[in-house]
Design a protein around this motif. Structure first.
Motif, PDB file in Angstrom:
ATOM      1  N   ALA A 188       0.835  -1.211   0.000  1.00 23.55           N
ATOM      2  CA  ALA A 188       0.000   0.000   0.000  1.00 23.55           C
ATOM      3  C   ALA A 188       0.866   1.257   0.000  1.00 23.55           C
ATOM      4  CB  ALA A 188      -0.934  -0.001   1.208  1.00 23.55           C
ATOM      5  N   ALA A 189       1.988   1.214   0.690  1.00 19.58           N
ATOM      6  CA  ALA A 189       2.885   2.376   0.717  1.00 19.58           C
ATOM      7  C   ALA A 189       3.496   2.650  -0.649  1.00 19.58           C
ATOM      8  CB  ALA A 189       3.989   2.156   1.749  1.00 19.58           C
ATOM      9  N   ASP A 190       3.669   1.601  -1.464  1.00 18.12           N
ATOM     10  CA  ASP A 190       4.259   1.761  -2.799  1.00 18.12           C
ATOM     11  C   ASP A 190       3.249   2.195  -3.861  1.00 18.12           C
ATOM     12  OD1 ASP A 190       6.773   1.122  -1.908  1.00 18.12           O
ATOM     13  OD2 ASP A 190       6.644  -0.997  -2.488  1.00 18.12           O
ATOM     14  N   GLU A 191       1.957   2.132  -3.533  1.00 23.34           N
ATOM     15  CA  GLU A 191       0.932   2.533  -4.498  1.00 23.34           C
ATOM     16  C   GLU A 191       0.959   4.047  -4.718  1.00 23.34           C
ATOM     17  OE1 GLU A 191      -2.724   1.253  -2.699  1.00 23.34           O
ATOM     18  OE2 GLU A 191      -2.310  -0.871  -3.023  1.00 23.34           O
ATOM     19  N   GLU A 192       0.372   4.450  -5.841  1.00 22.45           N
ATOM     20  CA  GLU A 192       0.198   5.888  -6.099  1.00 22.45           C
ATOM     21  C   GLU A 192      -1.008   6.378  -5.308  1.00 22.45           C
ATOM     22  OE1 GLU A 192       2.067   8.025  -7.919  1.00 22.45           O
ATOM     23  OE2 GLU A 192       3.493   6.375  -8.160  1.00 22.45           O
ATOM     24  N   HIS A 193      -0.867   7.515  -4.642  1.00 22.96           N
ATOM     25  CA  HIS A 193      -1.949   8.075  -3.834  1.00 22.96           C
ATOM     26  C   HIS A 193      -2.110   9.549  -4.179  1.00 22.96           C
ATOM     27  CE1 HIS A 193      -1.983   4.471  -1.319  1.00 22.96           C
ATOM     28  NE2 HIS A 193      -0.666   4.535  -1.338  1.00 22.96           N
ATOM     29  N   PRO A 194      -3.355  10.033  -4.163  1.00 23.31           N
ATOM     30  CA  PRO A 194      -3.585  11.437  -4.503  1.00 23.31           C
ATOM     31  C   PRO A 194      -3.063  12.409  -3.445  1.00 23.31           C
ATOM     32  CG  PRO A 194      -5.657  10.356  -3.903  1.00 23.31           C
ATOM     33  CD  PRO A 194      -4.596   9.305  -3.942  1.00 23.31           C
ATOM     34  N   SER A 195      -2.889  11.938  -2.221  1.00 23.46           N
ATOM     35  CA  SER A 195      -2.424  12.826  -1.152  1.00 23.46           C
ATOM     36  C   SER A 195      -1.767  11.996  -0.043  1.00 23.46           C
ATOM     37  CB  SER A 195      -3.595  13.624  -0.568  1.00 23.46           C
ATOM     38  OG  SER A 195      -4.459  12.756   0.148  1.00 23.46           O
ATOM     39  N   PRO A 196      -0.982  12.644   0.799  1.00 21.64           N
ATOM     40  CA  PRO A 196      -0.404  11.923   1.937  1.00 21.64           C
ATOM     41  C   PRO A 196      -1.484  11.365   2.881  1.00 21.64           C
ATOM     42  CG  PRO A 196       0.749  13.995   1.618  1.00 21.64           C
ATOM     43  CD  PRO A 196      -0.440  14.000   0.700  1.00 21.64           C
TER      44      PRO A 196
END
Length: 156
Positions: free
Chosen positions: A61-69
């Motif tokens: 999950a930490a390696d996924e792309e995320h829209p925000s912190p």
């Protein structure tokens, strides 16, 4: 009828029933011990596996792309919650010895620390994550040792 025949028959019956009851008691104790040992093995394995799955899921999950912190932190906490490690820990601590409970709690706490380190923005190569991972590795190794000692004490 002769008394010695009657006494001999009665004594033989008492000894036969006694031997049967003793044999059944020994089998019951062995089955109870074996069931307890298997239950403990299953609980311990389930708990450690759920900790491992939680750790791997959080890393992914930490390696996924995320829209925000904030979305990243929420996703990491979500996969941690879905792993079942809280439930596995609770099941284990209901029946485990104090030594086992203490060791599992230390591993659990270090896993939650990894969760917070990753949720705060750390990535796998960062020193913060590496330190948290090393602490978790050490506490989990100590927990495995405590679990093995307890299982050996049951396997007598």
């Amino acid at each position: 009828m002769e008394w010695s025949s009657l006494v001999g028959t009665g004594l033989g019956a008492v000894l036969g029933v006694g031997a049967t009851l003793l044999g059944e008691h020994v089998r019951w104790r062995r089955a109870t011990r074996d069931n307890r040992l298997q239950d403990c093995r299953n609980l311990y394995a389930d708990c450690l596996v759920s900790f491992r799955q939680a750790h791997e899921a959080m890393r992914l999950a930490a390696d996924e792309e995320h829209p925000s912190p904030q979305a990243r932190a929420a996703r990491i906490r979500q996969v941690y919650q879905a792993s079942g490690c809280d439930e596995a820990r609770e099941r284990l601590t209901l029946t485990a010895t104090e030594e086992v409970t203490t060791a599992i709690d230390a591993s659990y706490t270090s896993l939650r620390n990894i969760r917070e380190v990753l949720a705060s923005g750390a990535t796998v190569p960062t020193p913060d994550y590496q330190a948290a991972r090393q602490a978790h590795r050490e506490t989990t190794s100590a927990a495995r040792d405590a679990l093995r000692r307890h299982l050996r004490s049951l396997d007598i």
